[in-house]
Design a protein around this motif. Structure first.
Motif, PDB file in Angstrom:
ATOM      1  N   TYR A  67       0.837  -1.214   0.000  1.00  0.00           N
ATOM      2  CA  TYR A  67       0.000   0.000   0.000  1.00  0.00           C
ATOM      3  C   TYR A  67       0.863   1.252   0.000  1.00  0.00           C
ATOM      4  O   TYR A  67       0.630   2.202  -0.730  1.00  0.00           O
ATOM      5  N   ARG A  68       1.875   1.253   0.888  1.00  0.00           N
ATOM      6  CA  ARG A  68       2.644   2.501   0.998  1.00  0.00           C
ATOM      7  C   ARG A  68       3.506   2.765  -0.243  1.00  0.00           C
ATOM      8  O   ARG A  68       3.709   3.893  -0.647  1.00  0.00           O
ATOM      9  N   GLN A  70       2.518   2.017  -3.299  1.00  0.00           N
ATOM     10  CA  GLN A  70       1.537   2.615  -4.224  1.00  0.00           C
ATOM     11  C   GLN A  70       1.365   4.091  -3.921  1.00  0.00           C
ATOM     12  O   GLN A  70       1.314   4.936  -4.805  1.00  0.00           O
ATOM     13  N   TYR A  71       1.261   4.396  -2.633  1.00  0.00           N
ATOM     14  CA  TYR A  71       1.038   5.791  -2.218  1.00  0.00           C
ATOM     15  C   TYR A  71       2.225   6.677  -2.619  1.00  0.00           C
ATOM     16  O   TYR A  71       2.057   7.786  -3.099  1.00  0.00           O
ATOM     17  N   PRO A  75       1.391  10.151  -4.579  1.00  0.00           N
ATOM     18  CA  PRO A  75       1.003  10.667  -3.259  1.00  0.00           C
ATOM     19  C   PRO A  75      -0.054  11.766  -3.361  1.00  0.00           C
ATOM     20  O   PRO A  75      -0.049  12.534  -4.303  1.00  0.00           O
ATOM     21  N   HIS A  76      -0.949  11.789  -2.408  1.00  0.00           N
ATOM     22  CA  HIS A  76      -1.951  12.852  -2.291  1.00  0.00           C
ATOM     23  C   HIS A  76      -2.471  12.807  -0.854  1.00  0.00           C
ATOM     24  O   HIS A  76      -2.336  11.791  -0.156  1.00  0.00           O
ATOM     25  N   ARG A  78      -4.920  12.292   1.917  1.00  0.00           N
ATOM     26  CA  ARG A  78      -6.186  11.544   2.096  1.00  0.00           C
ATOM     27  C   ARG A  78      -6.178  10.827   3.434  1.00  0.00           C
ATOM     28  O   ARG A  78      -5.110  10.582   4.006  1.00  0.00           O
ATOM     29  N   MET A  80      -6.251   7.553   5.594  1.00  0.00           N
ATOM     30  CA  MET A  80      -5.746   6.219   5.278  1.00  0.00           C
ATOM     31  C   MET A  80      -6.811   5.164   5.592  1.00  0.00           C
ATOM     32  O   MET A  80      -7.645   5.351   6.466  1.00  0.00           O
ATOM     33  N   LEU A 103      -3.037  11.064   5.791  1.00  0.00           N
ATOM     34  CA  LEU A 103      -1.707  11.153   5.166  1.00  0.00           C
ATOM     35  C   LEU A 103      -1.532  12.475   4.418  1.00  0.00           C
ATOM     36  O   LEU A 103      -2.461  12.933   3.760  1.00  0.00           O
ATOM     37  N   TYR A 105       1.652  14.598   2.128  1.00  0.00           N
ATOM     38  CA  TYR A 105       3.050  14.469   1.631  1.00  0.00           C
ATOM     39  C   TYR A 105       3.633  15.842   1.349  1.00  0.00           C
ATOM     40  O   TYR A 105       2.865  16.814   1.220  1.00  0.00           O
ATOM     41  N   VAL A 114       6.439  11.810   3.611  1.00  0.00           N
ATOM     42  CA  VAL A 114       5.021  11.620   3.909  1.00  0.00           C
ATOM     43  C   VAL A 114       4.838  11.794   5.411  1.00  0.00           C
ATOM     44  O   VAL A 114       5.625  11.244   6.197  1.00  0.00           O
TER      45      VAL A 114
END
Ligand code: ADP
Length: 513
Positions: A67-68, A70-71, A75-76, A78, A80, A103, A105, A114
């Motif tokens: 998951y992280r 992908q983030y 990044p944006h 949002r 979690m 989250l 960044y 982040v």
């Protein structure tokens, strides 16, 4: 300036009520605040330089890596985790607790960072769980309640159907439910139709309205007592039918209006049997009383003729000379007359007994009235005193009728013997009849002692004897028997009488074939 900004930033960073953690692009922790350390139970040194997964519970660490990454690629800012689900963190001591992470960044010196804002939501989750539990319980209770309501409604419907069918099939009666003003709330029963009543016409009306005034009074009194807390049973008569009416107060809660059950049961059959039994009992009692009265009276009445017979027969024995024939005849005539009296009493008794037990059968035969009168006159020969005579002028009139000869002769004998008995030594009794318009008009008239006015209205009552006959023998039954016989023949009897002048009895009976 710069250093004081730094200080300010550090103070703000460390006094934040949420945990803050900053990781670099390789997810290494580079900064944590005081609150985060408190939440996870680590010292700062134990976390700095560690992968962020250190704060993720063991079973979820590997998926978290995916998951992280992908983030980091996209990044944006949002929150979690998936909507509606909460995340979990793992403390140093292994305790897993629910957290909320948002989250953010930022780029600095070409590097990407982040920042995670971590809120401990243990309390909220606990509350949510409690709430959920409460909701579940409530739902369960609701479901149970609904099932119960359904069950109860069904039971109620079933019992309603049951009560309704009991009520509408209530035999020979009517079931009513009325309120405190006697307004009919419910009415049913098989008796309604028999009384020509309709449910729809009775509901909402005053219960008493369908009864007569006398019955209303009885029911009203019973109802008053029921309202005062007593159960009541009363008996009423309505349109030739007898009813037993039960009043009962129906138990109700204080909020419900008071209701009363009124059950009418048709008891006509039982009542008629009771009436018949009471009548039969009364008749039996009367008959018993009459018989014993008759026996005591008859034994008293027997004494006089019997002693007359005894004395006359003893005297006859003494008149042994030829010239004493007159004396002998006088005594034989006394004996005959006494025997006649005894026969009369016995005949009365037999007729009376037969009549009271309804054993008299009426025949319908052709008979000759002239002959019948003559036989009766002859039979009463022994009853005549001295110069008494019975006059009957036969003439040329029609004599044939259709009736019961035995009964008619009995009637005639009774009236003629009374005529002789209640007349003096020179008395004349006239018997006559006429047949016209299908009726026999018979009359027996004497010129005897007559009947006192005050006795006249009681003359046909059994055992009644007028006050002027106390020294003349009799039972007081003859005229009662004559009246009953006349009525059995479909006729009627009447009389006219004047004290010391005489009496005439009139009989009318149908003569037709
Ligand atoms: P009994 O003659 O045995 O007394 P009855 O029933 O024949 O009974 O008559 C009832 C009463 O009616 C008599 O006791 C008498 O007082 C009166 N009575 C009946 N017939 C005559 C009559 N012809 N003349 C006067 N009184 C009569």
């Amino acid at each position: 300036m710069y250093s004081s900004m730094n200080e300010l930033f550090e103070i703000a960073f460390n006094s934040a009520s949420e945990g803050l953690v900053v990781v670099d692009s390789s997810s290494e922790i580079i900064l944590v605040n005081k609150r985060l350390l408190e939440l996870f139970g680590y010292q700062k040194e134990e976390l700095i330089g560690q992968r962020i997964e250190k704060l993720v519970p063991m079973p979820k660490r590997s998926s978290h890596v995916g998951y992280r990454d992908q983030y980091m690629d996209n990044p944006h800012s949002r929150p979690m985790g998936k909507t509606g689900m909460y995340l979990e963190g793992e403390r140093k001591d292994g305790v897993v607790f629910p957290i909320e992470v948002s989250l953010n960044y930022f780029q600095m010196n070409d590097s990407r960072y982040v920042m995670g804002l971590v809120t401990d939501i243990t309390k909220r989750v606990e509350m949510e769980l409690e709430l959920k539990k409460a909701q579940d319980n409530l739902e369960k209770l609701n479901e149970e309640l609904e099932t119960l309501v359904v069950k109860r409604t069904r039971a109620l419907e079933e019992s309603q159907v049951l009560y309704q069918s009991i009520a509408s099939n209530f035999p020979d009666g009517v079931i009513n439910v009325v309120d405190q003003n006697m307004v009919c709330i419910f009415v049913d029963g098989m008796g309604l139709e028999k009384q020509g009543l309709k449910k729809s016409e009775l509901k909402g009306k005053i219960y008493l309205d369908r009864f007569n005034d006398q019955t209303k009074l009885i029911l009203e009194n019973a109802f008053k007592r029921v309202v005062n807390g007593e159960s009541q049973i009363c008996f009423i008569e309505n349109a030739d039918q007898y009813y037993e009416v039960h009043f009962v107060s129906i138990p109700s809660s204080s909020r419900q209006r008071k209701r009363y059950l009124v059950v009418e049961r048709n008891v006509t059959k039982q009542k008629l049997i009771e009436i018949e039994q009471a009548k039969a009992l009364q008749k039996e009692k009367e008959l018993g009383e009459m018989k014993s009265r008759f026996v005591s009276m008859a034994s008293h009445e027997f004494r006089t003729p019997l002693s007359a017979i005894l004395s006359s027969s003893s005297l006859i024995e003494k008149y042994d000379k030829t010239e004493q024939q007159e004396n002998r005849l006088k005594h034989t005539s006394r004996i005959k007359s006494s025997v006649g009296n005894l026969t009369d009493i016995l005949n009365d008794f037999l007729s009376f007994e037969k009549l009271n037990e309804n054993k008299v059968e009426v025949s319908h035969e052709k008979l000759n009235m002239c002959e019948l009168v003559q036989y009766a006159v002859e039979e009463l020969e022994s009853h005549r005193k001295n110069n008494q005579r019975i006059e009957f002028i036969k003439g040329e009139k029609p004599c044939v009728i259709y009736s019961d000869a035995k009964i008619l002769k009995n009637v005639l004998l009774n009236l003629l013997s009374n005529g002789l008995k209640y007349s003096g030594n020179e008395g004349v009794v006239n018997v006559d009849f006429e047949i016209s318009n299908g009726t026999l008009f018979l009359s027996v008239a004497d010129n005897g002692i007559g009947i006192p006015d005050k006795d006249q209205k009681h003359l046909f009552e059994r055992f009644h004897r007028a006050e002027n006959v106390s020294n003349i023998q009799g039972t007081g039954l003859g005229l009662n028997i004559v009246k009953k016989y006349t009525e059995l023949l479909g006729g009627k009897i009447s009389f006219e009488s004047e004290l010391d002048k005489g009496t005439t009895f009139y009989i009318e009976i149908p003569t037709n074939e």
